[in-house]
Design an enzyme around this catalytic site. Structure first.
Site, PDB file in Angstrom:
ATOM      1  CE  LYS A  85      21.475  -2.133  10.194  1.00 30.30           C
ATOM      2  NZ  LYS A  85      20.945  -1.368  11.328  1.00 30.30           N
TER       3      LYS A  85
ATOM      4  NE  ARG B 249      20.766   4.532  15.688  1.00 28.17           N
ATOM      5  CZ  ARG B 249      20.811   3.350  15.070  1.00 28.17           C
ATOM      6  NH1 ARG B 249      21.939   2.922  14.532  1.00 28.17           N
ATOM      7  NH2 ARG B 249      19.732   2.603  14.973  1.00 28.17           N
TER       8      ARG B 249
HETATM    9  C1  LIG Z   1      20.778  -2.163  12.323  1.00 26.06           C
HETATM   10  C2  LIG Z   1      19.709  -2.106  13.336  1.00 26.06           C
HETATM   11  C3  LIG Z   1      19.380  -3.256  14.062  1.00 26.06           C
HETATM   12  C4  LIG Z   1      20.142  -4.559  13.920  1.00 26.06           C
HETATM   13  O1  LIG Z   1      21.342  -4.441  14.626  1.00 26.06           O
HETATM   14  P1  LIG Z   1      22.365  -5.679  14.743  1.00 26.06           P
HETATM   15  O2  LIG Z   1      23.394  -5.197  15.694  1.00 26.06           O
HETATM   16  O3  LIG Z   1      22.876  -5.909  13.368  1.00 26.06           O
HETATM   17  O4  LIG Z   1      21.595  -6.817  15.278  1.00 26.06           O
HETATM   18  C5  LIG Z   1      18.332  -3.183  14.976  1.00 26.06           C
HETATM   19  N1  LIG Z   1      17.649  -2.038  15.161  1.00 26.06           N
HETATM   20  C6  LIG Z   1      17.932  -0.909  14.486  1.00 26.06           C
HETATM   21  C7  LIG Z   1      17.123   0.313  14.754  1.00 26.06           C
HETATM   22  C8  LIG Z   1      18.981  -0.895  13.560  1.00 26.06           C
HETATM   23  O5  LIG Z   1      19.251   0.226  12.898  1.00 26.06           O
END
Ligand SMILES: *Cc1c(COP(=O)(O)O)cnc(C)c1O
Length: 378
Positions: free
Chosen positions: A36, A131
């Site tokens: 992302k 969350r």
């Molecule tokens: C963005 C995201 C991740 C990745 O997180 P990082 O800290 O960039 O490794 C993993 N799981 C979910 C649900 C996310 O939204």
């Protein structure tokens, strides 16, 4: 080359991803590469796949669609709960999505039936970070209902920590998640195959030697991109922290008094201006602003200090050195600055190719040797 620009060194990205994949493999944990922060850039996705990552995850269906259009066939997971209004697109392009609402699973089920496909679902569990997630006490009922939806395959459970409230993944909450998987398997007969323990902030726990239990997957973005542990933003041993840098161009360079003068009110963004010390300094302005970056998330080379930013101007103090208009300056970014730069249409993104794919051979660094070297400016 155009400025401002993000320079992504895909060889360093590949190194970081491959180091994490092999360390976690030893613990029985697979890696989902999270795309992302690079908006689903296919060259980034291919660097992850080249590092031995088998599945990709993104929070936006638009990014997943972009990777599909680029011909990427790897399994893809939508890691944010789908909007019911996008159910058809989710089912068409993502193999799996993370879910917390039966109404959404119902919409996915209907979309999958219409498309003559099956769609995988991972149920997210609330483990304290507040969350997304189903409360653990409601999980069994949700699984019972989810198993009844046509064209839906329940794949497993997952959780996300250290995002909204900074709750750290640890032996306690990870073994709670493992136990939930056991309870569900006992109640419904081996339904839980994937137990996705979290994001980059889980690495400290995962590599600590603690028992992994049922946790067999992590979703990693920031640690691959920045080489940092999100819990304390300290470098992860053996990873590059300079795989990505931001280059901006100087548009003004003058010696000015260190303190502003006149009647002082609020600045463009509300805060009071920093007071500064007596005397004067080289004040340099770069064509970069809050539309492109989070100024608090930029680190300049040693001896250069970021003073602040408006929408379009970044002010830096270059100490004793004069940097003329038209010169370029390189910064490192934290995750917040990186996200903003990636999403700014004004910032050009450049990707060097990983080893074996031709271009930028000269810029390829050998493997890192010490953490000091990893921090070096290039
Ligand atoms: C963005 C995201 C991740 C990745 O997180 P990082 O800290 O960039 O490794 C993993 N799981 C979910 C649900 C996310 O939204």
């Amino acid at each position: 080359m155009s400025a401002p620009r993000l320079e992504v060194d895909l060889e360093k990205i590949r190194h970081n991803a491959s180091a994490l994949v092999s360390q976690l493999r030893g613990r029985g944990i697979s890696v989902t590469g999270v795309t992302k922060a690079c908006l689903g850039e296919p060259r980034f996705a291919n660097a992850l796949l080249g590092a031995g990552i088998k599945g990709l995850g993104d929070s936006r269906i638009e990014n997943i669609e972009a990777m599909r259009r680029a011909g990427i066939k790897a399994p893809m997971t939508l890691i944010r709960s789908p909007m019911p209004s996008q159910a058809d697109r989710v089912v068409a392009h993502a193999d799996i999505s993370f879910n917390t609402e039966l109404d959404v699973i119902g919409a996915l089920s209907a979309a999958a039936r219409r498309a003559g496909r099956r769609h995988g679902v991972v149920l997210m569990v609330e483990m304290g970070d507040l969350r997304e997630g189903i409360m653990p006490g409601d999980l069994q009922e949700t699984v019972r209902a989810a198993l009844r939806f046509p064209n839906i395959d329940l794949k497993g459970i997952g959780t996300n920590l250290a995002c909204q409230s900074g709750v750290s993944p640890d032996a306690g909450n990870m073994s709670d998640l493992s136990r939930l998987a056991d309870v569900l398997d006992e109640a419904f007969g081996l339904v839980i195959r994937v137990v996705s323990g979290g994001n980059s902030s889980n690495l400290e726990w995962a590599l600590s030697g603690e028992k992994a239990g049922r946790i067999n997957n992590l979703r990693l973005g920031e640690s691959i991109l920045l080489g940092l542990n999100p819990l304390d933003r300290q470098p992860i041993e053996g990873l590059y922290t300079n795989a990505i840098s931001l280059v901006a161009e100087v548009i003004e360079a003058k010696t000015k008094p260190s303190r502003p003068w006149g009647k002082i009110a609020q600045t463009a963004f509300g805060a009071m201006p920093p007071s500064g010390q007596d005397g004067s300094a080289f004040r340099t302005i770069l064509a970069l602003g809050r539309q492109d970056i989070d100024p608090l998330g930029l680190t300049a080379a040693p001896g250069i200090e970021v003073l602040g930013a408006s929408s379009d101007h970044l002010m830096v103090d270059t100490g004793k050195s004069y940097v003329s208009a038209g010169s370029e300056m390189t910064f490192q970014l934290n995750y917040s600055a990186l996200l903003r730069a990636m999403t700014s249409p004004f910032v050009t993104k450049t990707y060097s190719l990983p080893a074996g794919q031709g271009a930028f051979e000269a810029r390829m660094a050998p493997g890192p040797r010490s953490s000091e070297e990893l921090h070096q400016w290039h």
